[in-house]
Structures are given as C-alpha cells and as structure tokens.
Design an enzyme around this catalytic site. Sequence first.
Site, mmCIF file in Angstrom:
data_model
loop_
_atom_site.group_PDB
_atom_site.id
_atom_site.type_symbol
_atom_site.label_atom_id
_atom_site.label_comp_id
_atom_site.label_asym_id
_atom_site.label_seq_id
_atom_site.Cartn_x
_atom_site.Cartn_y
_atom_site.Cartn_z
ATOM 1 N N MET A 250 -22.111 -12.108 -51.356
ATOM 2 C CA MET A 250 -21.966 -11.879 -52.529
ATOM 3 C C MET A 250 -21.140 -12.065 -53.212
ATOM 4 S SD MET A 250 -23.413 -8.314 -53.060
ATOM 5 C CE MET A 250 -24.375 -7.273 -51.635
ATOM 6 N N SER B 157 -27.082 -3.599 -42.702
ATOM 7 C CA SER B 157 -26.197 -4.324 -43.388
ATOM 8 C C SER B 157 -25.302 -3.105 -42.858
ATOM 9 C CB SER B 157 -26.753 -4.104 -44.659
ATOM 10 O OG SER B 157 -26.017 -4.288 -45.207
ATOM 11 N N ASP C 96 -35.597 -6.174 -47.667
ATOM 12 C CA ASP C 96 -34.116 -5.402 -47.151
ATOM 13 C C ASP C 96 -33.901 -5.332 -49.032
ATOM 14 O OD1 ASP C 96 -31.412 -5.172 -47.372
ATOM 15 O OD2 ASP C 96 -31.178 -7.280 -47.892
ATOM 16 N N MET D 96 -26.371 -14.094 -51.239
ATOM 17 C CA MET D 96 -25.987 -14.205 -52.871
ATOM 18 C C MET D 96 -25.751 -14.870 -53.537
ATOM 19 S SD MET D 96 -27.472 -9.960 -51.961
ATOM 20 C CE MET D 96 -26.566 -9.818 -50.416
ATOM 21 N N MET E 100 -37.050 -8.806 -51.007
ATOM 22 C CA MET E 100 -35.874 -7.732 -51.751
ATOM 23 C C MET E 100 -36.431 -6.522 -52.053
ATOM 24 S SD MET E 100 -32.673 -8.624 -50.871
ATOM 25 C CE MET E 100 -32.196 -7.498 -51.794
ATOM 26 N N ASP F 201 -23.916 -9.130 -45.513
ATOM 27 C CA ASP F 201 -24.859 -9.591 -47.151
ATOM 28 C C ASP F 201 -22.748 -10.493 -48.007
ATOM 29 O OD1 ASP F 201 -26.778 -8.913 -47.464
ATOM 30 O OD2 ASP F 201 -26.221 -5.910 -46.889
ATOM 31 N N HIS G 165 -26.473 -7.856 -40.130
ATOM 32 C CA HIS G 165 -27.132 -7.938 -41.476
ATOM 33 C C HIS G 165 -25.799 -8.353 -42.022
ATOM 34 C CE1 HIS G 165 -29.814 -9.112 -44.672
ATOM 35 N NE2 HIS G 165 -28.875 -8.641 -45.655
ATOM 36 N N HIS H 92 -27.365 -12.800 -45.088
ATOM 37 C CA HIS H 92 -27.494 -13.174 -46.106
ATOM 38 C C HIS H 92 -26.798 -13.744 -47.725
ATOM 39 C CE1 HIS H 92 -30.158 -10.743 -49.246
ATOM 40 N NE2 HIS H 92 -30.064 -11.711 -49.542
HETATM 41 C C1 DX5 Z 1 -28.225 -6.252 -51.144
HETATM 42 C C2 DX5 Z 1 -28.332 -6.751 -49.839
HETATM 43 C C3 DX5 Z 1 -29.142 -5.137 -48.970
HETATM 44 C C4 DX5 Z 1 -28.055 -4.000 -48.732
HETATM 45 C C5 DX5 Z 1 -28.852 -2.846 -48.477
HETATM 46 O O1 DX5 Z 1 -28.548 -6.596 -52.011
HETATM 47 O O2 DX5 Z 1 -29.004 -7.545 -48.900
HETATM 48 O O3 DX5 Z 1 -28.610 -5.787 -47.690
HETATM 49 O O4 DX5 Z 1 -26.961 -3.928 -48.443
HETATM 50 O O5 DX5 Z 1 -28.343 -1.406 -48.290
HETATM 51 P P1 DX5 Z 1 -29.643 -0.491 -48.262
HETATM 52 O O6 DX5 Z 1 -29.783 -0.672 -47.033
HETATM 53 O O7 DX5 Z 1 -28.135 0.876 -49.021
HETATM 54 O O8 DX5 Z 1 -30.722 -0.080 -49.859
HETATM 55 ZN ZN ZN Z 2 -28.897 -7.969 -47.359
#
Ligand code: DX5
Ligand code: ZN
Length: 213
Positions: A35, A6, A173, A66, A135, A33, A31, A64
């Site tokens: 948000m 990520s 994840d 969110m 998750m 993320d 990956h 991903h």
């Molecule tokens: C959290 C994300 C993850 C996160 C993973 O909302 O979806 O992808 O960045 O990071 P680690 O491996 O540090 O938990």
């Molecule tokens: Zn993620």
Amino acid sequence: MLVAPSILSADFGKLGEEVKAICEDGCDLVHVDVMDGHFVPNLTIGPVVVSTVAKVASRPLDIHLMVENNAFFVDLFAPFDPEYISFHIEEEKHPHRLIQKIRSLGIKPAIALNPHTPPEAIEFILADVDMVLLMSVNPGFGGQKFIPSVVEKAKRLKAMITKHNPNCLIEVDGGVNDNNVSILKEAGVDIVVAGSFVFGEAKGYAHAIASLK
Ligand code: DX5
Ligand code: ZN
C-alpha cells in the site's frame, strides 16, 4: 480451497519467523499487501522488507498492489520472483499493457476488483489473466468486516471465466474466516486470503489454515 495468509496481520517484530511458520503450517501462497498511502489510506511494505520475506518463504509470493503507478511497483517487486502480481483495475488506465508487462517478466498477472466494481469491467481482458482478486472489504486495512455481495460477484465471475478462460483462478480477500469460507467455495472461489483470522487464531496457524481448506 487454497489459502494465502496476509502477512499484514503478522507480528512485524518477528516477520521472518512468522513467514516461516505459515509456510510450515500449510499455506499455499504468502499474500503480501503493498500500500502506497495514495490509492489507499495506509502505507505498508516496500522492496527492502519483501526481499527478506522472499528469502525465508518456502511458498510462492502473491503480491497485491494497492498503489498508484502500478508499472513502477511491478518493476520494484519483480526481482523477488513472485508467483502472482495483482493490480487494481480502478487505478490502471492501460490494464492490457500492464498485464503483458507482468507476463513478460515471468510472473502471473492478476487483476483486483474493489467491492463496487462489477466483474463485467474486465470481461475483455479476462482471457489474459491467471487470477482475479475480488475484494470483500475496502482495501487498506486488515481486520475489517466481510462484505457479503462478493458472493454474488464471484458466481457471476465464475460464469464468465468458464466462458472466456477456464484456467483463471478466483481469489477473495478480506474478512474471510471459517464461517464464510464454505459459501465462497460454493460460489466457485479457488483461493482465500486471510490475515487476522490466521494470525489471530489462538489454536495456532496450522489449525486456522486447515479450517479454511
Ligand atoms: C486489505 C488487504 C487484505 C487484508 C486481509 O486491504 O488486501 O489482504 O490484509 O486481512 P483480513 O483477513 O484481516 O481481512
Ligand atoms: Zn490483499
């Protein structure tokens, strides 16, 4: 095990170099993320930054979402030709319609489940997706502690996948490291996302990625 670092935990001051490095160091997916500050209490990156990531990445993107308004974000990120776009079932009134939209854009649709959501919530759309993202932390931040109930959830999901859609992959994840990866493998998980574990590894990214495979 496939490994998807990520980039949330990368050094954003040199993001292009970071993405190149994980690709050269053996990652399978990059990956990303996304948000929006509404679905989760954090705000990350949009299409301007992801366009740069897409240019330098030599491995496929795993986006991903969110966010609220999933369909709007699918249209924003589809031009970067990701391998997967995952959206949260908790935030989507019409998941079957959105799955069809993602597939019509030539992208593999995936559904993400928060820690409280049972795998049975997606039983009747499981046949339509290419991946399920479980998750193992609450979405919003990197560096959180692994929630172990995901192991039992992965086993139940694996049984459902065997029945309804054997080609569907399971991705986990959050909080993944070289201690918990083997129990995830045994539970039937195909892909792990790892942010702080990969980018925080003192021995380098190649060592971290290899230790998860
Ligand atoms: C959290 C994300 C993850 C996160 C993973 O909302 O979806 O992808 O960045 O990071 P680690 O491996 O540090 O938990
Ligand atoms: Zn993620």
